[in-house]
Write a protein that holds these residues in place. Structure first.
Motif, mmCIF file in Angstrom:
data_model
loop_
_atom_site.group_PDB
_atom_site.id
_atom_site.type_symbol
_atom_site.label_atom_id
_atom_site.label_comp_id
_atom_site.label_asym_id
_atom_site.label_seq_id
_atom_site.Cartn_x
_atom_site.Cartn_y
_atom_site.Cartn_z
ATOM 1 N N SER A 143 0.868 8.298 6.164
ATOM 2 C CA SER A 143 0.817 9.585 5.464
ATOM 3 C C SER A 143 1.231 10.696 6.422
ATOM 4 N N PRO A 144 1.697 11.818 5.885
ATOM 5 C CA PRO A 144 2.054 12.933 6.767
ATOM 6 C C PRO A 144 0.892 13.368 7.657
ATOM 7 N N ALA A 145 -0.313 13.416 7.088
ATOM 8 C CA ALA A 145 -1.480 13.836 7.874
ATOM 9 C C ALA A 145 -1.774 12.846 8.998
ATOM 10 N N ASP A 146 -1.738 11.543 8.694
ATOM 11 C CA ASP A 146 -1.985 10.536 9.733
ATOM 12 C C ASP A 146 -0.906 10.587 10.817
ATOM 13 N N PHE A 147 0.339 10.748 10.418
ATOM 14 C CA PHE A 147 1.448 10.865 11.370
ATOM 15 C C PHE A 147 1.207 12.050 12.306
ATOM 16 N N ASN A 148 0.916 13.205 11.726
ATOM 17 C CA ASN A 148 0.716 14.413 12.534
ATOM 18 C C ASN A 148 -0.527 14.321 13.406
ATOM 19 N N ASP A 149 -1.627 13.784 12.878
ATOM 20 C CA ASP A 149 -2.849 13.613 13.674
ATOM 21 C C ASP A 149 -2.608 12.671 14.849
ATOM 22 N N TYR A 150 -1.911 11.566 14.589
ATOM 23 C CA TYR A 150 -1.613 10.607 15.644
ATOM 24 C C TYR A 150 -0.807 11.268 16.762
ATOM 25 N N HIS A 151 0.233 12.001 16.396
ATOM 26 C CA HIS A 151 1.096 12.600 17.408
ATOM 27 C C HIS A 151 0.426 13.772 18.128
ATOM 28 N N ALA A 152 -0.457 14.481 17.443
ATOM 29 C CA ALA A 152 -1.224 15.537 18.111
ATOM 30 C C ALA A 152 -2.156 14.926 19.155
ATOM 31 N N GLN A 200 0.839 -1.191 0.000
ATOM 32 C CA GLN A 200 0.000 0.000 0.000
ATOM 33 C C GLN A 200 0.878 1.246 0.000
ATOM 34 N N LYS A 201 0.327 2.312 -0.541
ATOM 35 C CA LYS A 201 1.047 3.583 -0.549
ATOM 36 C C LYS A 201 1.313 4.048 0.877
ATOM 37 N N PHE A 202 0.305 3.990 1.724
ATOM 38 C CA PHE A 202 0.425 4.353 3.138
ATOM 39 C C PHE A 202 -0.350 3.348 3.984
ATOM 40 N N TYR A 203 0.075 3.200 5.217
ATOM 41 C CA TYR A 203 -0.606 2.360 6.200
ATOM 42 C C TYR A 203 -1.080 3.253 7.335
ATOM 43 N N THR A 204 -2.116 2.805 8.029
ATOM 44 C CA THR A 204 -2.625 3.599 9.144
ATOM 45 C C THR A 204 -1.632 3.537 10.312
ATOM 46 N N PRO A 205 -1.669 4.542 11.179
ATOM 47 C CA PRO A 205 -0.816 4.472 12.362
ATOM 48 C C PRO A 205 -1.048 3.196 13.177
ATOM 49 N N ARG A 206 -2.277 2.751 13.238
ATOM 50 C CA ARG A 206 -2.572 1.522 13.984
ATOM 51 C C ARG A 206 -1.869 0.316 13.348
ATOM 52 N N GLN A 207 -1.939 0.213 12.025
ATOM 53 C CA GLN A 207 -1.263 -0.884 11.340
ATOM 54 C C GLN A 207 0.247 -0.834 11.571
ATOM 55 N N VAL A 208 0.813 0.366 11.513
ATOM 56 C CA VAL A 208 2.252 0.517 11.720
ATOM 57 C C VAL A 208 2.634 0.154 13.150
ATOM 58 N N LYS A 209 1.841 0.608 14.120
ATOM 59 C CA LYS A 209 2.134 0.264 15.524
ATOM 60 C C LYS A 209 2.058 -1.242 15.744
ATOM 61 N N GLN A 210 1.063 -1.889 15.149
ATOM 62 C CA GLN A 210 0.949 -3.339 15.294
ATOM 63 C C GLN A 210 2.149 -4.038 14.676
ATOM 64 N N ALA A 211 2.542 -3.607 13.489
ATOM 65 C CA ALA A 211 3.708 -4.204 12.837
ATOM 66 C C ALA A 211 4.967 -3.946 13.655
ATOM 67 N N SER A 212 5.082 -2.747 14.194
ATOM 68 C CA SER A 212 6.242 -2.408 15.025
ATOM 69 C C SER A 212 6.312 -3.315 16.249
ATOM 70 N N SER A 213 5.182 -3.553 16.862
ATOM 71 C CA SER A 213 5.167 -4.400 18.064
ATOM 72 C C SER A 213 5.484 -5.852 17.750
ATOM 73 N N GLN A 214 5.311 -6.250 16.488
ATOM 74 C CA GLN A 214 5.617 -7.614 16.074
ATOM 75 C C GLN A 214 7.042 -7.747 15.523
ATOM 76 N N SER A 215 7.732 -6.628 15.392
ATOM 77 C CA SER A 215 9.110 -6.663 14.889
ATOM 78 C C SER A 215 10.047 -7.069 16.019
ATOM 79 N N ARG A 216 11.311 -7.212 15.675
ATOM 80 C CA ARG A 216 12.284 -7.598 16.706
ATOM 81 C C ARG A 216 12.787 -6.400 17.502
#
Length: 119
Positions: free
Chosen positions: A60-69, A29-45
């Motif tokens: 996406s930049p907007a999702d990244f910024n919205d998540y961190h806000a 996919q072009k971009f993944y949701t912050p939730r998908q990225v967090k889940q993948a991160s938690s499954q990484s080493r």
């Protein structure tokens, strides 16, 4: 080690790990949701506290910024993405990198050789 500090070698390996998980679970996919990225991160080493480093590459930049806000974290999308791109390209990205591009749109790179995520 600071939870947001990664060496260039760790950044490259972490991006590869999270990218492999994302593509395996959700397809390319072009971009993944912050939730998908967090889940993948938690499954990484690597520790889940580093998820913002993957999020700057795969969300996406907007999702990244919205998540961190929403979480109150002060993370700079452009600065983090520049650091990740520099680590992934061994410094070759500094002159051409466009921060609005998704990881699939990076020019002049054979992504499978960088990430090995399509094997």
């Amino acid at each position: 080690m600071n939870s947001c500090a990664l060496s260039p070698t760790d950044k490259k390996a972490y991006a590869k790990d999270v990218g492999q998980i994302l593509v395996h679970k959700h397809g390319k996919q072009k971009f993944y949701t912050p939730r998908q990225v967090k889940q993948a991160s938690s499954q990484s080493r690597y520790t889940v506290d580093w998820h913002c480093w993957a999020m700057c590459l795969y969300s996406s930049p907007a999702d990244f910024n919205d998540y961190h806000a929403a979480t109150g974290e002060n993370c700079d999308y452009a600065a983090m993405k520049a650091e990740m791109a520099t680590a992934l390209t061994d410094g070759a990205s500094e002159s051409w990198f466009d921060f609005d591009l998704s990881w699939l749109e990076w020019p002049d790179f054979d992504l499978p050789s960088i990430f090995d995520i399509f094997d």
